[in-house]
Motif scaffolding. Structure first.
Motif, short mmCIF file in Angstrom:
data_model
loop_
_atom_site.label_atom_id
_atom_site.label_comp_id
_atom_site.label_asym_id
_atom_site.label_seq_id
_atom_site.Cartn_x
_atom_site.Cartn_y
_atom_site.Cartn_z
N ILE A 123 0.84 -1.21 -0.06
CA ILE A 123 0.14 -0.06 -0.12
C ILE A 123 0.89 1.30 -0.10
N SER A 124 2.03 1.23 -0.79
CA SER A 124 2.92 2.34 -0.92
C SER A 124 3.34 2.41 -2.24
N TYR A 139 -4.31 3.07 -7.77
CA TYR A 139 -4.94 3.07 -6.73
C TYR A 139 -6.30 3.22 -6.54
N LEU A 140 -6.68 4.34 -7.07
CA LEU A 140 -7.92 5.00 -6.95
C LEU A 140 -9.12 3.92 -7.90
N TRP A 141 -8.61 3.39 -8.98
CA TRP A 141 -9.32 2.47 -9.79
C TRP A 141 -9.62 1.37 -9.14
N GLU A 142 -8.43 0.68 -8.59
CA GLU A 142 -8.82 -0.58 -7.96
C GLU A 142 -9.78 -0.35 -6.79
N VAL A 145 -13.68 1.14 -9.09
CA VAL A 145 -14.14 0.30 -9.98
C VAL A 145 -13.85 -0.96 -9.91
N GLY A 146 -12.49 -1.40 -9.66
CA GLY A 146 -11.95 -2.58 -9.54
C GLY A 146 -12.77 -3.44 -8.45
N LEU A 147 -12.87 -2.70 -7.41
CA LEU A 147 -13.63 -3.40 -6.20
C LEU A 147 -15.11 -3.93 -6.41
N SER A 148 -15.75 -2.89 -7.35
CA SER A 148 -17.17 -3.26 -7.77
C SER A 148 -17.25 -4.10 -8.53
N GLN A 169 -9.07 -6.66 3.70
CA GLN A 169 -8.93 -5.53 4.33
C GLN A 169 -9.11 -4.23 3.18
N PHE A 170 -8.53 -4.53 2.12
CA PHE A 170 -8.61 -3.67 0.93
C PHE A 170 -10.12 -3.57 0.50
N GLY A 171 -10.89 -4.60 0.78
CA GLY A 171 -12.22 -4.55 0.34
C GLY A 171 -12.95 -5.54 -0.32
N TYR A 172 -12.20 -6.65 -0.51
CA TYR A 172 -12.70 -7.66 -1.44
C TYR A 172 -13.61 -8.74 -0.39
N PRO A 173 -14.43 -9.17 -1.08
CA PRO A 173 -15.92 -9.76 -0.40
C PRO A 173 -15.20 -10.86 0.74
N LYS A 174 -15.23 -10.66 1.92
CA LYS A 174 -14.82 -12.04 2.87
C LYS A 174 -15.66 -13.27 2.49
N SER A 175 -16.84 -13.04 2.20
CA SER A 175 -17.84 -14.17 2.20
C SER A 175 -17.40 -15.07 1.06
#
Length: 246
Positions: A123-124, A139-142, A145-148, A169-175
């Motif tokens: 993250i750097s 980074y902003l795209w991932e 849009v990337g996470l969506s 932690q970055f936001g990927y679905p834990k389920s």
């Protein structure tokens, strides 16, 4: 089952890391009786074995980052009726899988993840090639849009809990997180010249980049725990920013 595996390229002859993992998956699926096909999106650097029980289809779908993702998504749609499941090996093409499913793709699509995306690497921006502006935009795209796109994928198979935790932690679905260690190739002990010899020394070998994320510090602490019981030997092969403290 008809399995299609997707990767940027494939070189099991001299390549390391994901190339060897990919080879193990291909061999395993084929030996289990599945119709196994590998598609490589950027095939110029492929070095393919002569004898193989699986099919390799070399594509040239390069372009910008987004164009490559779109090209691969179109390939998945075009090949949909020829396969039962899509298996994306490595994180580089995971967004293509999300695009495919978002636009009506019917085949279950899973991603095997053994590394970080470019926006996650520590993250750097320190030590990264390219302009700071480029990395901020990536980074902003991932992160948006990337996470969506990730919500459309069916599963993320992580090779370690550390990597899985970072993605979550970055936001990927834990389920949708699954844990599966990387496959390994077992060697015949008959090839070992030291077979049958008694050696009280415990010997271990580490090969890889010398960075914190590789866990060399954990390996060193583990070796120290063995020191009281027997003579130990640890060989470390590699280079990187952690070399000095190691």
């Amino acid at each position: 089952m008809r399995i299609a595996i997707l990767s940027l390229h494939y070189n099991p002859i001299t390549g390391a890391g994901l190339h060897q993992v990919l080879k193990m998956f291909l061999v395993f699926f084929a030996s289990a009786g599945h119709q196994t096909t590998l598609f490589t999106a950027l095939s110029d650097n492929n070095v393919l074995p002569r004898d193989k029980a699986y099919t390799v289809i070399e594509k040239h779908l390069g372009g910008s980052f987004l164009q490559t993702q779109k090209n691969v998504a179109k390939l998945l749609l075009a090949e949909e009726n020829n396969f039962d499941i899509y298996f994306i090996c490595g994180p580089a093409l995971l967004w293509a899988g999300g695009m495919y499913r978002k636009h009506g793709g019917k085949n279950p699509t899973v991603v095997f993840v053994n590394n970080y995306t470019s926006a996650m690497w520590r993250i750097s921006l320190k030590g990264r090639e390219g302009s700071i502006l480029f990395h901020i935009k990536k980074y902003l795209w991932e992160k948006t849009v990337g996470l969506s796109l990730t919500k459309y994928l069916d599963a993320f198979i992580y090779d370690s809990p550390i990597i899985g935790k970072l993605y979550e932690q970055f936001g990927y679905p834990k389920s949708k997180s699954k844990l599966l260690s990387e496959p390994i190739e077992l060697q015949n002990n008959a090839l070992n010249p030291n077979k049958g010899k008694v050696n009280s020394r415990f010997k271990a070998l580490f090969v890889g980049r010398l960075i914190k994320e590789k866990g060399v510090d954990i390996l060193l602490r583990a070796m120290l725990l063995l020191r009281d019981n027997k003579e130990i030997q640890l060989d470390i092969v590699g280079d990187g920013p952690g070399k000095e403290w190691i």
